[in-house]
Design a protein around this motif. Structure first.
Motif, PDB file in Angstrom:
ATOM      1  N   GLN A   1      52.154  -9.625  57.407  1.00 12.39           N
ATOM      2  CA  GLN A   1      50.750 -10.043  57.354  1.00 12.39           C
ATOM      3  C   GLN A   1      50.277 -10.559  58.718  1.00 12.39           C
TER       4      GLN A   1
ATOM      5  N   THR B   1      57.576 -10.128  54.422  1.00 10.24           N
ATOM      6  CA  THR B   1      56.178  -9.773  54.180  1.00 10.24           C
ATOM      7  C   THR B   1      55.243 -10.699  54.932  1.00 10.24           C
ATOM      8  N   ARG B   2      55.613 -11.969  55.027  1.00 10.03           N
ATOM      9  CA  ARG B   2      54.787 -12.937  55.730  1.00 10.03           C
ATOM     10  C   ARG B   2      54.567 -12.482  57.176  1.00 10.03           C
TER      11      ARG B   2
ATOM     12  N   GLN C   1      49.215  -8.190  61.558  1.00 12.30           N
ATOM     13  CA  GLN C   1      48.046  -7.322  61.455  1.00 12.30           C
ATOM     14  C   GLN C   1      47.070  -7.560  62.597  1.00 12.30           C
TER      15      GLN C   1
END
Ligand SMILES: Nc1ncnc2c1ncn2[C@@H]1O[C@H](COP(=O)(O)OP(=O)(O)O)[C@@H](O)[C@H]1O
Ligand SMILES: [Mg+2]
Lengths: 311, 290, 391
Positions: free
Chosen positions: C279, C275-276, C282
């Motif tokens: 992020q 997930t890091r 993006q």
């Protein structure tokens, strides 16, 4: 890339005068190197030309204490001077004989000798020999050779039952006689220039011409050699014209302008006017005319060279 | 011919079978022309060995009927200042050459490798001066030398030629092609600009300088015009001027001695030509295209 | 003489309207072998010439051991230079070439005159010393038997050695070398590389070595400065440049085959990762990874942190020990280059040429739209790969 010196433009661009960098050569070096030549150029070329232009507007005679400015009168006098016009036309007639003769002969010699399998060097040496000979020495030889009564040329003619030709006593033939000497001494020079042009033609072009069915030597000459020699030919013509135009030595040694002015050429007339009659003003005017004609040839030469470069 | 399998091979094969008529024809024409070209030299030589009586008989023999040996050569050397003329020719031609090289090389180097204000103007002047023959500045130069009381001297005979714009032009071309990196290496090695020019760059242009030397020496050894104007005394005359004067005085009576003199004066350059043909031709035709 | 440090302080060079060097700044430590690498035309030679004093800079300063040398002419800077073309004096023998810098410095002006100079008294000793010195240096670079030859009679490698000898004999504070190996053939280049580094060790002098060949740069020196468009964009150890390029241009220039570069939105679409990473991706970034970072397997392994891409093999190139695989990602058509040992490739079974490529997020490098490195925090360092794949 060239070596940079203290460029003036940079000094202007900077508001503050910066300390000179060690990498910058001091500006005076270039000037010091060029100075002797620049001084000589001014003293021996520019100044004399300026003086001569001014002198052509005066009636100065060598030895006179005073002179007057007479405007373009010297030039107007020249326009009326029959001797001057004769000298000018003699010079052009001379050029008109020497240039085609020496160029055509030079081309023929170059084509013939370079096409040889053997002996090319020895022939070229023989034809170049007159170029190396001292003109004055050879002029005395030619004078004797073409002598009307005892000259070997006429003795040969007579022994063949032909009438003698006395070149330098006949006003109709004297200029031709001088022109023959010049053709003899110039043809070898032109041959070398043409030979250089010929070796620059890639041999594949001849192979191509052969494949295209141009197997006759004359066909190949007109379809390959001559077109590709075009620029060289132009150059040789202009160079020969300038050489012929400056004819002096043979006239001074053999005919001295005679018989009856038939070999009076521009430089010889100018020489007499200036250094025999000491009429400096009118001699200067003649020199200006000479310079003008030479400049036209020179422009032509630069133009031809340009063309050659872009060919 | 049509049977030849390879088009390119056919002419060569044919030439092996037949006599090369084209070559033989060319040789015949060239031989005839060579005889014509050499005839004046032959006349010069053969006349210098003929007796006077033979000269004035209306018959032409290829060889002298009565061989005079070196009589006219000895006569020419002893009774006329031929050797003096030659000495003067050497002094004047070499003096001019040395000055031309000393002045032209630094100027050509500046034009080739430096950027300075006025460079383009100088180059333009050089190119203009290339086209101006000596006859143009002759009158003012004569007046100037006369005003300085320098007429009739070696200096007067040499000075108009101290600057050769042709040499400048030629050396500039040669120096331009000298690699900048070697000049920079010399700067790092600590050589001065003057030493870089004479000890690094000039040795790389020896062929161009040699060719120019041939050109210059030939031109000035043969020059009649300028010596005729400024030289009066016999002991300063150059070979062409001396010969012209001498021939005049003799007024055609002693052709043997005249031809002997002509031979002596023509010989030096011809010998140089025969010994170093390639360099000589390169030097003399330098005005032409390369 | 002692080796010296060289500092370049915001050197600018303009030719009329064109700027060749812009704010080139570099700090070379005493005794260091510093390589200046960059593509042709980026201004490397210009910079060397400014250091040597052969070319004036438009602004900026050159210091040696803390003192400005800008006012010194080349001969007084005590810097030797080896040129790309060797710049040997063509009319002098090898011995004369090598002796020239000493003669200029030790013999008087009169004594240097050709022929005549030898007759002057009191310089026989100096001449003998110079001859001895020439012989010593010639032996050092193994040109002893060639001393009497002219440069034209030497091979490229021999000329190179003569140029080195001419620089060494001066015992300068700094050696500058401008692409000294670029005119040699490939084999000789490898030998000379080793010889020059050995020479550096023996002399202990400061070397600034210019090359456009990144392999040469990476293998020869302690530090490498990468130059692009007239400025030095990164100066680091070879390993530092390889692993942590600060600029996308450096990342692309260093390493062969070239690093993989993919847009961040493409990477965001790839399977896996954490997930890091999601992020971080993006932002619009260039994501780069070395071909060695790509791991290959025939079946889709399920290791959570890794990125997984289904690819098919477009082309392979065998480099002996290694194999290069040019892959196309099936999902989005992105091109990826992978480099794996040949033995692994042999064991790999890719039915129909399709296989799975895996990447550890820690192996990814991110660069902003301006090409500057962007840190990707929170992705622990993964593999520590050596330099075995460079070049
Ligand atoms: N005298 C000059 N005038 C104008 N531009 C120059 C000059 N010398 C070099 N340059 C330019 O400077 C740039 C850098 O050249 P250089 O230092 O030789 O590059 P490199 O050695 O890295 O290949 C090049 O783009 C070149 O065109
Ligand atoms: Mg370079």
């Amino acid at each position: 890339m060239s070596v940079e010196t203290t460029g003036a433009p940079r000094a202007f661009a900077l508001p503050l005068r910066r300390k000179r960098l060690g990498a910058e050569l001091p500006g005076w070096i270039a000037y010091a190197l060029a100075a002797p030549s620049m001084i000589l150029l001014c003293l021996l070329m520019l100044l004399p030309i300026a003086v001569m232009l001014v002198m052509s507007l005066t009636n100065y005679r060598f030895g006179d204490l005073s002179y007057a400015f007479i405007g373009v009168e010297n030039y107007l006098d020249l326009a009326d001077d029959r001797t001057f016009w004769r000298a000018l036309s003699n010079t052009f007639v001379y050029v008109a004989i020497v240039v085609p003769g020496s160029v055509a002969l030079g081309l023929a010699l170059a084509v013939m000798t370079t096409g040889l399998r053997r002996g090319r060097k020895i022939y070229q040496m023989i034809f170049f020999l007159p170029v190396t000979a001292t003109v004055v020495a050879m002029a005395t030889v030619w004078k004797y050779l073409l002598h009307g009564t005892i000259g070997p040329f006429n003795l040969v003619l007579q022994s063949l039952g032909l009438p003698a030709i006395d070149f330098f006593s006949d006003p109709d033939l004297a200029l031709t006689g001088l022109a023959i000497i010049n053709i003899w001494s110039l043809a070898g020079f032109n041959m070398v220039l043409f030979a250089a042009g010929l070796t620059a033609i890639p041999s594949e072009l001849y192979d191509a011409a052969e494949v295209d069915g141009l197997s006759e030597p004359l066909d190949r000459f007109f379809s390959v050699t001559l077109p590709l020699l075009g620029p060289t030919t132009l150059f040789v013509i202009v160079t020969s014209t300038i050489t012929a135009f400056k004819v002096f030595d043979t006239v001074a040694v053999i005919t001295r302008g005679g018989p009856r002015g038939s070999t009076d050429v521009l430089l010889y007339t100018t020489y007499l006017e200036g250094f025999s009659y000491f009429r400096m003003g009118s001699a200067a005017a003649m020199t200006v005319v000479f310079l003008a004609i030479i400049m036209v040839f020179a422009l032509l030469q630069t133009w031809v060279l340009d063309k050659k470069v872009h060919y | 011919m049509a049977a030849a399998p390879n088009h390119r091979a056919s002419p060569r094969r044919a030439s092996r079978r037949r006599l090369p008529w084209g070559q033989i024809g060319t040789h015949l024409v060239l031989l005839l022309l060579a005889v014509l070209f050499l005839f004046p030299f032959y006349v010069m030589l053969v006349t210098s060995f003929r007796s006077p009586s033979e000269l004035f008989t209306p018959e032409f023999h290829l060889l002298p009927q009565e061989f005079t040996g070196l009589k006219y050569y000895i006569e020419s050397i002893t009774t006329s200042p031929v050797l003096t003329f030659m000495k003067n020719g050497v002094i004047i031609a070499l003096g001019i050459l040395v000055m031309q090289i000393l002045t032209a090389i630094p100027c050509a180097y500046a034009l080739a490798k430096f950027e300075f204000r006025g460079r383009n103007l100088l180059l333009a002047l050089v190119i203009f001066a290339l086209t101006v023959p000596i006859q143009v500045p002759a009158l003012p130069l004569y007046l100037g030398l006369n005003a300085l009381g320098l007429l009739d001297s070696y200096f007067a005979a040499m000075v108009p030629f101290f600057l050769s714009v042709f040499a400048i032009f030629l050396f500039r071309q040669s120096f331009k092609s000298y690699p900048d990196e070697i000049i920079q290496a010399a700067r790092l090695d600590g050589l001065s600009e003057w030493a870089i020019l004479w000890r690094i760059v000039v040795p790389g242009s020896i062929p161009a300088i040699a060719a120019f030397a041939v050109f210059s020496i030939t031109t000035h050894w043969n020059d009649l015009y300028w010596p005729l104007i400024v030289i009066r005394s016999n002991e300063l005359m150059t070979p062409p001027l001396g010969l012209a004067t001498f021939a005049d005085v003799e007024s055609g009576e002693n052709y043997g001695a005249l031809m002997a003199t002509a031979t002596i004066l023509t010989a030096p350059l011809m010998l140089v030509f025969m010994l170093a043909q390639r360099q000589f031709v390169r030097g003399v035709t330098m005005t032409g295209v390369k | 003489m002692m080796s010296a440090g060289v500092e370049l302080d915001r050197i600018e060079k303009t030719y009329g309207a064109t700027t060749t060097l812009r704010a080139a700044t570099l700090d070379v430590k005493p005794g260091e072998f510093m390589t200046l690498v960059g593509p042709s035309g980026c201004g490397k030679s210009t910079l060397l010439r400014i250091i040597a004093g052969l070319l004036p800079q438009t602004s900026g300063e050159v210091h040696i051991d803390g003192a400005s040398i800008d006012h010194l002419p080349p001969r007084e800077r005590d810097i030797a230079m080896v040129f790309q073309s060797y710049a040997l004096y063509p009319h002098m023998s090898v011995a004369e070439n090598v002796a020239t810098p000493l003669k200029v410095r030790r013999l008087s002006r009169m004594a240097r005159l050709p022929a005549l100079g030898r007759l002057l008294p009191g310089q026989a000793r100096t001449r003998r010393e110079i001859t001895d010195e020439v012989r010593r240096v010639a032996d050092l670079v193994e040109i002893g038997p060639l001393l009497e030859r002219k440069p034209a009679a030497l091979s490229g490698g021999q000329r190179q050695r003569v140029a080195l000898a001419r620089a060494i004999i001066r015992d300068p504070r700094v050696f500058l070398m401008d692409e000294p190996l670029s005119n040699l053939d490939a084999r000789l280049r490898v030998t000379m590389r080793a010889e020059i580094t050995a020479l550096h060790r023996r002399l202990g002098a400061t070397f600034i070595y210019v090359t456009h060949d990144q392999t040469e740069a990476m293998t020869m020196s302690s530090r490498v400065a990468v130059m692009m468009d007239g400025t030095i964009i990164q100066c680091s150890t070879p390993q530092g440049l390889y692993e942590a390029p600060e600029d996308l241009r450096v990342a692309r220039f260093i390493g062969s085959p070239e690093i993989n570069v993919v847009a961040s939105d493409t990477v965001a679409g790839w399977e896996g990762g954490n997930t890091r990473l999601g992020q971080l991706l993006q932002r619009p970034l260039h994501i780069a990874f070395r071909p060695e970072a790509v791991r290959l397997s025939a079946e889709s392994a399920a290791q959570t942190d890794m990125l997984h891409l289904s690819c098919h093999i477009e082309r392979t190139e065998r480099l002996g020990h290694d194999v290069l695989l040019f892959l196309r990602v099936l999902a989005d058509g992105a091109g990826v280059t992978a480099r794996i040992p040949a033995a692994d490739f042999a064991r790999l079974d890719a039915p129909g040429g399709v296989l799975t490529a895996s990447l550890h997020p820690a192996d990814l490098l991110a660069f902003g739209p301006d090409g500057k490195r962007v840190a990707l925090p929170g992705l622990a360092a993964a593999t520590n790969r050596g330099l075995s794949h460079v070049g």
